[in-house]
Design an enzyme around this catalytic site. Structure first.
Site, short mmCIF file in Angstrom:
data_model
loop_
_atom_site.label_atom_id
_atom_site.label_comp_id
_atom_site.label_asym_id
_atom_site.label_seq_id
_atom_site.Cartn_x
_atom_site.Cartn_y
_atom_site.Cartn_z
N ASP A 150 -4.22 11.80 -5.64
CA ASP A 150 -3.68 12.45 -6.17
C ASP A 150 -2.60 12.70 -7.25
OD1 ASP A 150 -1.66 10.68 -4.80
OD2 ASP A 150 -0.84 12.24 -3.91
N CYS A 164 -3.58 7.32 -3.85
CA CYS A 164 -2.78 8.35 -3.40
C CYS A 164 -1.01 7.68 -3.62
CB CYS A 164 -3.06 8.91 -2.50
SG CYS A 164 -2.34 8.01 -0.82
N THR A 203 0.60 5.90 -1.04
CA THR A 203 0.42 4.45 -0.76
C THR A 203 -0.73 4.74 0.01
OG1 THR A 203 0.69 5.92 1.74
CG2 THR A 203 3.14 5.17 0.42
N HIS A 250 -15.81 -8.11 7.45
CA HIS A 250 -15.43 -7.87 8.28
C HIS A 250 -15.91 -6.60 8.95
CE1 HIS A 250 -13.68 -11.66 9.80
NE2 HIS A 250 -14.44 -12.24 8.95
N HIS A 298 -20.30 -8.60 13.02
CA HIS A 298 -19.27 -8.02 12.76
C HIS A 298 -20.18 -6.52 13.27
CE1 HIS A 298 -16.70 -10.39 11.58
NE2 HIS A 298 -17.62 -11.04 10.87
C1 RB5 Z 1 2.72 12.47 -2.60
O1 RB5 Z 1 4.22 12.27 -2.45
C2 RB5 Z 1 2.38 11.12 -1.78
O2 RB5 Z 1 2.90 11.81 -0.08
C3 RB5 Z 1 0.78 10.73 -1.38
O3 RB5 Z 1 0.38 10.40 -3.07
C4 RB5 Z 1 0.54 9.63 -0.14
O4 RB5 Z 1 1.13 8.33 -0.48
C5 RB5 Z 1 0.13 10.39 0.99
O5 RB5 Z 1 -0.19 9.43 2.03
#
Ligand code: RB5
Length: 144
Positions: free
Chosen positions: A8, A65, A67, A98, A133
């Protein structure tokens, strides 16, 4: 190896870096977008990539993304997709050995570029250990 990659806006910069790096390592990289850092919704890209990996269009996928969490949540809704959010080489190696992870999720706001490329190296090189596994991995998909 054929590797699909998508992100994203929050993962866009790291996606560009990882795509170039992975291509330079001799892999066939297919960039599913986005083509700029403009705001988009991460599930749209996660579902597109995961559907393709689930159909066997590529051996591996990489999603980035902010996180890595949202990408992993969405990708793991697809049968046959085992998406792993990795923060270091240790988790990346375990995810392969695994869990036979076929999609790597990275957090562009969490993981620095040096560590991210180390994770990618391990994720693309480490084998699945099989054995005990294999039995466990087959129990992950509810309809298999
Ligand atoms: C975008 O602001 C953020 O929410 C997205 O990149 C991600 O971290 C969602 O899990």
């Amino acid at each position: 190896m054929r590797v699909l990659i998508a992100s994203d806006h929050a993962g866009y910069e790291l996606k560009q870096l990882v795509a170039e790096y992975t291509g330079n390592r001799g892999h066939e990289v297919v960039d599913l977008g986005p083509a700029s850092g403009e705001a988009v919704d991460y599930p749209d890209f996660a579902h597109e990539l995961a559907a393709r990996v689930g159909r066997g269009e590529a051996e591996r996928g990489i999603l980035v993304c902010g996180t890595g969490i949202g990408m992993a949540m969405a990708a793991n809704r697809h049968t046959g997709v085992r998406a792993a959010l990795c923060h270091d080489a240790f988790t990346a190696e375990a995810a392969r050995r695994h869990n036979d992870a076929n999609v790597l999720c990275l957090g562009g706001r969490v993981t620095g570029s040096g560590v991210a490329l180390q994770i990618v190296d391990v994720f693309l090189a480490a084998p699945f250990d099989g054995g005990r596994h294999d039995r466990r991995v087959h129990k992950i998909d509810l309809n298999s």
